[in-house]
Scaffold this active site. Structure first.
Site, PDB file in Angstrom:
ATOM      1  N   ASP A   1     -67.804  -8.185 -65.496  1.00 27.99           N
ATOM      2  CA  ASP A   1     -67.495  -9.531 -65.994  1.00 27.99           C
ATOM      3  C   ASP A   1     -66.064  -9.722 -66.504  1.00 27.99           C
ATOM      4  O   ASP A   1     -65.167 -10.055 -65.767  1.00 27.99           O
ATOM      5  CB  ASP A   1     -68.508  -9.931 -67.064  1.00 27.99           C
TER       6      ASP A   1
ATOM      7  N   GLU B   1     -78.844  -3.775 -75.092  1.00 31.73           N
ATOM      8  CA  GLU B   1     -77.999  -3.976 -73.903  1.00 31.73           C
ATOM      9  C   GLU B   1     -76.712  -3.157 -73.971  1.00 31.73           C
ATOM     10  O   GLU B   1     -76.287  -2.534 -73.011  1.00 31.73           O
ATOM     11  CB  GLU B   1     -77.650  -5.462 -73.773  1.00 31.73           C
TER      12      GLU B   1
HETATM   13  C1  6A9 Z   1     -76.218 -15.305 -68.121  1.00 31.56           C
HETATM   14  C2  6A9 Z   1     -77.169 -16.793 -69.799  1.00 31.56           C
HETATM   15  C3  6A9 Z   1     -79.571 -16.235 -72.335  1.00 31.56           C
HETATM   16  C4  6A9 Z   1     -74.209  -8.940 -67.457  1.00 31.56           C
HETATM   17  O1  6A9 Z   1     -77.764  -6.959 -66.712  1.00 31.56           O
HETATM   18  C5  6A9 Z   1     -77.517  -8.066 -65.927  1.00 31.56           C
HETATM   19  C6  6A9 Z   1     -76.042  -8.411 -65.928  1.00 31.56           C
HETATM   20  C7  6A9 Z   1     -75.225  -7.247 -65.383  1.00 31.56           C
HETATM   21  O2  6A9 Z   1     -75.466  -7.093 -64.007  1.00 31.56           O
HETATM   22  C8  6A9 Z   1     -73.747  -7.438 -65.577  1.00 31.56           C
HETATM   23  O3  6A9 Z   1     -73.064  -6.285 -65.174  1.00 31.56           O
HETATM   24  N1  6A9 Z   1     -75.646  -8.765 -67.291  1.00 31.56           N
HETATM   25  C9  6A9 Z   1     -73.432  -7.726 -67.015  1.00 31.56           C
HETATM   26  O4  6A9 Z   1     -72.074  -7.923 -67.196  1.00 31.56           O
HETATM   27  C10 6A9 Z   1     -76.350  -9.960 -67.812  1.00 31.56           C
HETATM   28  C11 6A9 Z   1     -76.103 -11.157 -66.938  1.00 31.56           C
HETATM   29  C12 6A9 Z   1     -76.297 -12.483 -67.458  1.00 31.56           C
HETATM   30  C13 6A9 Z   1     -75.965 -13.549 -66.448  1.00 31.56           C
HETATM   31  C14 6A9 Z   1     -76.217 -14.924 -66.747  1.00 31.56           C
HETATM   32  C15 6A9 Z   1     -76.708 -16.524 -68.513  1.00 31.56           C
HETATM   33  C16 6A9 Z   1     -78.014 -16.004 -70.607  1.00 31.56           C
HETATM   34  O5  6A9 Z   1     -79.152 -16.620 -71.083  1.00 31.56           O
END
Ligand code: 6A9
Length: 773
Positions: free
Chosen positions: A507, A740
């Site tokens: 990100d 996380e």
């Molecule tokens: C968010 C709003 C409450 C972000 O673990 C899943 C992903 C990873 O693949 C990625 O590498 N996470 C990491 O940087 C979370 C992704 C969240 C995306 C959309 C929207 C949240 O709602």
């Protein structure tokens, strides 16, 4: 606004499926396999929910009234998992991914325990019998049931008079034949029900609250109306009890005529036979845990409990989703605005999820990390999940990164994040898993039959993997031979301090300040090396079939592992670190500006200003991206550059902490910086488990291959490993959750709770199981 495909002359490529047989159709996923995995807790988004792996299933779930009250003085309804502090803790303490799980939920002073078990005895057709039981304290539980297939549900005759064993509902379906749902409890319970015409599960708790409110006005009691709308298709059963109690709900299917064996089957699935069955499954879970991760001699009971929660939640979090992704319409089409999207074909996805409360849906690169853990427990689950993901590939070899399939998944995500962009990738971690499986075969971890299954899977998967490789190799390549960059960064933004690169998975991890086509991303280069090398191993393994290949993987491997070339392109001798390359200046800041809007109103906004002059250079941020050549073991064991990497890793002023390695070094100009006014740092300092696992596994590797830095690698390995374990266990003790990511200065858990996606890799760290290259 959805653009109908017929607005085009032909169906756009981006929503055209890859033209090859589906992996999910392989014989190995039919028959007994399919039957054994038919019913499950495949609704990770709710605190407890059951469905079958079929698009229009019979669906059940549980809600309850919390002690807490909302602003209107009403008790809040618990249903979809929330990431708030409302529940002190919740999660699967054990789950085997197939026919058993036990979950604990701590809501204020109430302990709710939900168990799930299937038994094959006496059941016909698909699936076994499943049931759950809950316990303890004055509580209003709401158990609901609906048939997505639109079949009639018959309300049981004595639902208000729940004594002994009663039928809650019954019906008939093509997949399971005649079925009945029974409830049995020895406690004193008070029962009520209501039925709704439209099974809107997403808003079900509101509908139930309304029904309760109307009744409360009439009678002063908190109870459902005991009525149902005409031809109701969803029934909610309220079960109220003041004492500590156990409630068993049993489902039997494949009932023939006035069959008398139903009573028998219900008996075997409730009361004490149920307790014995659960106890048996619990013992088997423990035994399998021991066998798979061989930890007992090494670790204390506290740590073991966290290990069990890690695998339990990973397996218990596996979901089944069905729906259509929304895809951003390519420019060449007649899309009229940014908001228009195309619909992908209706697809099913069986997948683990990163976190039940925050991200209860599939994420492409997360899944590779999940499956590194899962295959060691049950490689067939892994193969089927890999197959489901690869079946989502379009004709261009692209797989959408985030899978938001169906209303329930959609309800958990803000609108602006839903549409997937077809030029964006995500690291091909699924190949890590495939390589791990191949190494597992080499190490004789599988018997002949299992090995054949994996090979026939790879045989059919091969064309898809090739297309995937090709998609990356063409769409993400850089200007220079052997260079790659994550496409899709926004070069026009005046909001972001450093334009994000969601496709990389990191990100907001800082890259070149000014995105251009000259960029080279060292992480993607290394992923491409892995991909080519993995393709090579597969070809070698499938061998002798005269397989026509579209790419010369060996020469790609050679090119991308060429140490001198890598160093020329990405190594900074002064910093002793591998870096991205691009158009960059360190002198970029967010500043407040007065902006005049279209309506003439002046407002203050935070905008990005470039003070320096960007130039083509190495981008001096040290962090996870810098360690990719180390992670992928491209650095020769005798190279002094290896020593430099070990020094960087263990440097307390850069990425080392007592809790794990930081995503971005403290020396970086963007360390812990907000990207916009409201976007807090994410991969700009915090400690993430997936990368710690990868770096740790290379430390392990370099500590066992001959070379001058073996001992140094060993020392750092041991210290990092114990830091990671200690911190995750401490946080679990204190908060009841695995998180996380972890704070870079205090080690405290942050972001999503029950993040037992890749944070569950802590279990492989405990058992010292690492991918081989
Ligand atoms: C968010 C709003 C409450 C972000 O673990 C899943 C992903 C990873 O693949 C990625 O590498 N996470 C990491 O940087 C979370 C992704 C969240 C995306 C959309 C929207 C949240 O709602």
């Amino acid at each position: 606004h959805e653009i109908a495909p017929d607005e085009f002359h032909q169906i756009p490529r981006v929503i055209t499926p890859f033209p090859a047989p589906k992996l999910s159709h392989l014989p190995m996923f039919q028959g007994d396999h399919k039957e054994s995995l038919y019913w499950g807790t495949y609704r990770p988004q709710v605190y407890f929910g059951v469905r079958a792996r079929t698009p229009q299933s019979l669906v059940a779930g549980l809600m309850w009234l919390g002690d807490e009250k909302d602003d209107d003085g009403k008790h809040v309804m618990r249903h979809f998992c929330e990431n708030s502090q409302d529940l002190k803790s919740f999660g699967w303490r054990e789950h085997n991914g197939v026919d058993f799980g036990r979950q604990e939920l701590l809501d204020q002073d109430m302990i709710l325990e939900t168990s799930f078990v299937k038994s094959k005895e006496g059941s016909l057709g698909y699936g076994g019998d499943w049931l759950n039981d809950e316990v303890k304290r004055t509580v209003h539980l709401f158990f609901y049931l609906t048939d997505e297939g639109g079949n009639v549900l018959n309300l049981g005759k004595n639902v208000l008079d729940l004594k002994e064993s009663s039928v809650l509902a019954s019906g008939s379906r093509a997949d399971v034949g005649n079925w009945q749902m029974h409830l049995k409890s020895e406690a004193h319970i008070d029962a009520h029900y209501c039925g709704f015409k439209t099974p809107d599960i997403v808003n079900l708790s509101d509908a139930v609250q309304k029904n309760l409110a109307v009744q409360e006005n009439k009678s002063g009691r908190l109870q459902l109306s005991d009525t149902s709308e005409d031809s109701s298709s969803i029934y909610v059963f309220q079960i109220s009890t003041t004492t500590q109690s156990t409630i068993d709900i049993a489902f039997v299917s494949g009932i023939r005529g006035e069959s008398s064996d139903v009573e028998q089957r219900i008996m075997s699935l409730t009361s004490s036979p149920l307790s014995s069955l659960l106890e048996e499954k619990h013992i088997a879970f423990d035994a399998k845990f021991k066998e798979c991760f061989h930890l007992y001699e090494k670790l204390d009971s506290e740590t073991l409990m966290v290990g069990k929660a890690a695998i339990g939640n990973m397996l218990g979090g596996i979901g089944y989703f069905y729906g259509q992704s929304k895809i951003k319409a390519p420019k060449s089409t007649q899309a009229k605005s940014e908001d228009e999207f195309l619909l992908y074909w209706p697809a099913e996805l069986y997948t683990a999820v990163p976190s039940r409360p925050v991200f209860p849906r599939g994420f492409l690169w997360d899944e590779g990390f999940h499956q590194l853990l899962v295959w060691r427990w049950d490689f067939r689950i892994t193969l089927e999940i890999l197959g489901n993901w690869l079946d989502l590939m379009n004709i261009d070899g692209w797989i959408p990164r985030e899978q938001i399939l169906g209303d329930e998944a959609l309800s958990k995500i803000p609108k602006q994040y839903v549409v997937q962009i077809p030029s964006n990738g995500n690291p091909p971690t699924l190949l890590l898993v495939i390589r791990d499986l191949i190494n597992g075969i080499r190490a004789e971890k599988f018997n002949k039959e299992e090995r054949d299954e994996i090979l026939s899977f790879l045989d059919l998967a091969f064309v898809r993997l090739e297309a995937w490789f090709q998609w990356f190799n063409t769409s993400q390549k850089g200007k220079e031979m052997g260079s790659y960059y994550w496409h899709g960064r926004d070069s026009l933004t005046n909001r972001e301090l450093n334009p994000q690169s969601l496709s990389s998975g990191f990100d907001d991890y800082p890259r070149a300040s000014h995105p251009t086509e000259d960029e080279r991303h060292v992480d993607l280069r290394c992923w491409m090396y892995l991909a080519a090398d993995c393709m090579n191993s597969i070809i070698e393994f499938l061998g002798g079939k005269g397989r026509p290949v579209t790419v010369d993987y060996s020469s790609t491997v050679k090119l991308l592992s060429d140490f001198n070339l890598l160093n020329q392109m990405h190594y900074d001798h002064d910093l002793g670190a591998y870096l991205d390359f691009g158009n960059h200046t360190e002198d970029v800041r967010l500043v407040w500006k007065e902006v005049t809007g279209e309506d003439g109103r002046v407002s203050r906004e935070l905008v990005r200003e470039t003070f320096g002059k960007p130039e083509l250079r190495l981008v001096p941020h040290i962090g996870y991206v810098s360690f990719f050549p180390f992670m992928f073991r491209i650095i020769p064991p005798a190279s002094s550059i290896l020593e430099k990497q070990l020094d960087l890793i263990s440097n307390k002023s850069i990425v080392w902490s007592d809790y794990g390695l930081l995503s971005l070094g403290k020396t970086s100009s963007l360390y812990m910086k907000y990207n916009t006014e409201h976007e807090a740092p994410y991969w700009r300092g915090a400690i993430w488990m997936n990368m710690n696992y990868m770096i740790l596994s290379s430390l392990h590797h370099y500590s066992i291959v001959d070379g001058p830095y073996m001992d140094k690698a060993r020392t750092i390995y041991e210290e990092l490993r114990s830091n990671l374990i200690r911190n995750v266990v401490r946080n679990y003790d204190q908060t009841g959750y695995i998180w996380e990511h972890y704070d870079q200065t205090k080690g405290t858990g942050e972001g999503g709770r029950v993040f037992t996606g890749w944070s569950a890799l802590i279990l492989l760290i405990m058992s010292e199981e690492y991918p081989l290259f």
